[in-house]
Design an enzyme around this catalytic site. Structure first.
Site, PDB file in Angstrom:
ATOM      1  N   SER A 257     -48.196   4.766 -19.264  1.00 28.08           N
ATOM      2  CA  SER A 257     -48.472   3.383 -19.642  1.00 28.08           C
ATOM      3  C   SER A 257     -47.658   2.458 -18.753  1.00 28.08           C
ATOM      4  CB  SER A 257     -48.099   3.143 -21.102  1.00 28.08           C
ATOM      5  OG  SER A 257     -46.687   3.080 -21.253  1.00 28.08           O
ATOM      6  N   ASP A 258     -48.122   1.221 -18.612  1.00 26.41           N
ATOM      7  CA  ASP A 258     -47.252   0.206 -18.038  1.00 26.41           C
ATOM      8  C   ASP A 258     -46.153  -0.070 -19.057  1.00 26.41           C
ATOM      9  OD1 ASP A 258     -46.174  -1.680 -16.341  1.00 26.41           O
ATOM     10  OD2 ASP A 258     -48.080  -2.671 -15.954  1.00 26.41           O
ATOM     11  N   TRP A 259     -45.111  -0.716 -18.613  1.00 25.47           N
ATOM     12  CA  TRP A 259     -43.909  -0.852 -19.426  1.00 25.47           C
ATOM     13  C   TRP A 259     -44.182  -1.698 -20.679  1.00 25.47           C
ATOM     14  CZ3 TRP A 259     -43.707   2.152 -15.687  1.00 25.47           C
ATOM     15  CH2 TRP A 259     -42.558   2.811 -15.275  1.00 25.47           C
ATOM     16  N   SER A 261     -46.484  -1.522 -23.200  1.00 24.54           N
ATOM     17  CA  SER A 261     -47.864  -2.019 -23.257  1.00 24.54           C
ATOM     18  C   SER A 261     -48.725  -1.304 -24.292  1.00 24.54           C
ATOM     19  CB  SER A 261     -48.524  -1.863 -21.885  1.00 24.54           C
ATOM     20  OG  SER A 261     -48.639  -0.490 -21.529  1.00 24.54           O
TER      21      SER A 261
END
Length: 699
Positions: A257-259, A261
């Site tokens: 995942s993006d940070w 998110s």
């Protein structure tokens, strides 16, 4: 060792290289991962579900799984001095600041892309970085997006070619690439609150191709995006991850995942993401609660973390030497690569004959970025902040070239502007992650440029930005307009060398620059009544706004496709870029078969100096069964020629280049009929067209 065995080894090595330096086949990597997972305790498995210390994958070194270090981003290494656990790595003392990826795309040169990515990968290896969080491969749809500079432009074919070259090159160094951000992450305005509403056809024809190209090139990792896609957060979206990414694109590596998110722990466990980064504090306790309630099982956890460990095995990240400090000796080569990319990425948009300049003329230099290298914002949370070393400013480069004939005036009067032989106005924007910015330049810069062009007809405007800006009110009166992007640590030297004719510009616009933002299909991206913000507390405080829709109503009509379909003349079209020499194209020839076509055209340098031109091939369907863009880029070739020389440029097309995504069969389809092949030097300058007939029933 016999010759047959040596040949087999060489052939195998070639296959590994073609697969992005993968060391172990996927089936074997997953078998080995299962063995390692079986040795882990449940508590260790839980920790593999999330990151460690902000920029690491979790590890159990005593069981053969070391921690893996991630670093931002595509245009060089963001050296973070504020990691919670600095004992995990020996940080680099410096990293090269390369031109931004959008400038790299403007070179239209895959060979330069390979050099660029190899250099970044080498610095990663020197600093113990296992995973580079790049390249960014989102499509430039919205010129106000503060992150466009990280991407490869508006066209899926151009972006795909650059992505594939980047991935293969960086992974040839042993550094793993991470494609980001999956998918339709086209705004930075409260990005954790945006919902990209996009149709199936646009997903497949516009937004998926660069990811597919990177995956086909062997990319090890994919990062999901902050936004929702059609009502579900990308990082916990089963359709996106399981059906599109793993199913259609065949991705077998690790999805992170993006940070910060993702939000629903049960969906995170079941919907395809393999590592939540950096990981919510409550994740482990919530997982234990779900286990106790029977909502998830330990097998679900095994399935979730399995690709993460398998990817480390497949790419040799658990066994490779951590640091290669001897590669620090390559910094001079990296500086040269940075210069070469800037030299080929500068786009000369307009020139009334004033360029190239001769030394000794009285030049008044004014505006922005005179004593600093233009780059993205220094927000510490922004991934793409790379400060570089041996930085060369515009003022320094101009003085080295023109000496005392140069005068630098921060606030010139109209009389001073009029008295100069030449005025060079430097303008631009500071784009960054988490922020949108206005299409218009800051008011003071706009006023300065307008005063300059009114006072002196020999005014040259240099724009340094990570996307398009409004130039409509002064463009016609400027003697020359140059797009210099964010050119990296020594890119200003390249720009000055171009100004004085020591190099010939050859960059091409990788995106359209509209006259007004209201002309753009992205004009309604920000909610009605919304205002730009400039403070970090607002950018990261999602409670200030509800989830809002970003409607991709233009579907596949993105960039030049949109302006063609609406008969809107942009200020500068996709693919445009001037030279100090001139070129002509011959009438092309075509050899067509049932499933492929070869197109040949002769390019001649008709000018008085050596230069490079990008020959561009576009395709359209003459009587489409479903509405299609007027033209779509399907091939390009950058060619350097001496004055008076000519060369044959060849392209080969296949049926997939003609295909459209069929929403009824949910697959690609080539309709019989006539297809128009256009050859030119920009999307608005098609010199010749050919017809390729596809008959009913041909395969």
């Amino acid at each position: 060792m016999n010759r047959k065995y040596i040949l087999l080894c060489l052939m195998t090595a070639g296959c590994i290289c073609a697969a992005g330096q993968q060391k172990v086949g996927w089936d074997e990597a997953y078998r080995e991962a299962d063995v390692k997972i079986a040795e882990l305790t449940l508590d260790e498995k839980l920790h593999f579900m999330r990151g460690y210390s902000l920029f690491f994958f979790y590890g159990v070194p005593e069981k053969g799984i070391p921690y893996l270090y991630h670093s931002d981003a595509t245009q060089g290494i963001n050296i973070r001095r504020n990691l919670p656990d600095t004992t995990m790595v020996r940080q680099l003392e410096r990293s090269t600041a390369f031109p931004c990826p959008l400038m790299l795309a403007a070179t239209f040169n895959p060979d330069l892309t390979r050099r660029y990515a190899t250099a970044v990968g080498e610095e990663c290896r020197a600093g113990g970085v296992e995973v580079l969080l790049g390249p960014g491969v989102n499509i430039t749809r919205n010129s106000q997006c503060g992150r466009n500079f990280e991407y490869f432009g508006e066209d899926p074919h151009l972006s795909s070619v650059m992505t594939a070259a980047y991935v293969r090159a960086i992974q040839s160094t042993g550094t793993a690439a991470c494609l980001k951000h999956f998918i339709c992450n086209g705004t930075e305005f409260y990005r954790r609150r945006s919902n990209s509403v996009v149709d199936e056809r646009a997903l497949h024809e516009i937004y998926l191709p660069p990811f597919k190209a990177g995956i086909d090139a062997g990319a090890a990792y994919v990062m999901t995006s902050y936004n929702q896609v059609n009502g579900e957060w990308a990082g916990q979206n089963s359709y996106l991850i399981n059906e599109l990414l793993r199913g259609e694109l065949g991705f077998r590596g690790c999805v992170m995942s993006d940070w910060s998110s993702v939000y629903d722990t049960e969906k995170v466990v079941k919907n395809g993401v393999n590592t939540e980064m950096p990981g919510r504090k409550e994740l482990l306790s919530e997982v234990k609660t779900l286990l106790a309630a029977g909502r998830i099982t330990e097998e679900d956890i095994n399935r979730m973390i399995r690709p993460s460990i398998a990817t480390g095995i497949a790419f040799g990240l658990y066994e490779r030497k951590k640091y290669l400090p001897e590669w620090l000796d390559k910094y001079p080569q990296h500086e040269q690569t940075a210069y070469d990319v800037a030299a080929e990425g500068i786009v000369l948009l307009k020139n009334n004959g004033i360029l190239p300049l001769r030394t000794g003329r009285k030049i008044l230099l004014t505006g922005r970025f005179l004593h600093e290298v233009p780059r993205t914002g220094d927000n510490p949370a922004a991934s793409a902040a790379v400060k570089g070393y041996n930085n060369v400013t515009l003022a320094e480069a101009m003085y080295d070239m023109n000496g005392d004939a140069l005068s630098i005036v921060e606030k010139p009067t109209s009389a001073q502007l009029a008295a100069a032989d030449v005025v060079l106005v430097s303008a631009g924007t500071i784009d960054m992650e988490s922020f949108e910015r206005p299409f218009a330049l800051p008011r003071q810069e706009e006023q300065l440029i307008r005063r300059a062009v009114e006072a002196n007809p020999n005014t040259i405007v240099l724009v340094n930005s990570g996307s398009g800006v409004r130039m409509t009110s002064w463009n016609d009166k400027a003697a020359a307009v140059i797009y210099g992007w964010y050119p990296g640590q020594n890119g200003m030297k390249a720009i000055v060398d171009m100004l004085f004719g020591q190099l010939n510009p050859s960059g091409k616009l990788p995106m359209t620059i509209e006259r007004e933002f209201k002309d753009s299909p992205a004009k309604n991206t920000m909610p009605a009544g919304a205002e730009f913000y400039h403070e970090a507390y607002r950018a990261y405080n999602e409670n200030l706004i509800s989830v809002y829709d970003v409607n991709y109503d233009e579907s596949v009509w993105v960039g030049y496709r949109w302006y063609d379909s609406k008969a809107i003349r942009p200020l500068y079209p996709f693919g445009l870029g001037l030279s100090y020499t001139t070129f002509t194209l011959s009438r092309p020839q075509i050899q067509a078969e049932h499933h492929s076509a070869k197109i040949q055209v002769v390019l001649t340098n008709t000018g008085e100096r050596k230069g490079s031109e990008v020959v561009q091939l576009y395709i359209s369907e003459k009587n489409p069964a479903v509405p299609r863009p007027e033209k779509e880029l399907k091939a390009f070739r950058k060619v350097e020629l001496e004055s008076g020389k000519k060369t044959s440029v060849e392209f080969e097309l296949n049926r997939q280049d003609l295909a459209v995504w069929d929403v009824n069969s949910h697959g690609w389809k080539v309709n019989p009929g006539e297809y128009v092949i256009g050859i030119g030097t920009s999307s608005a300058d098609i010199a010749y067209s050919l017809i390729w007939n596809i008959k009913e029933g041909e395969k």
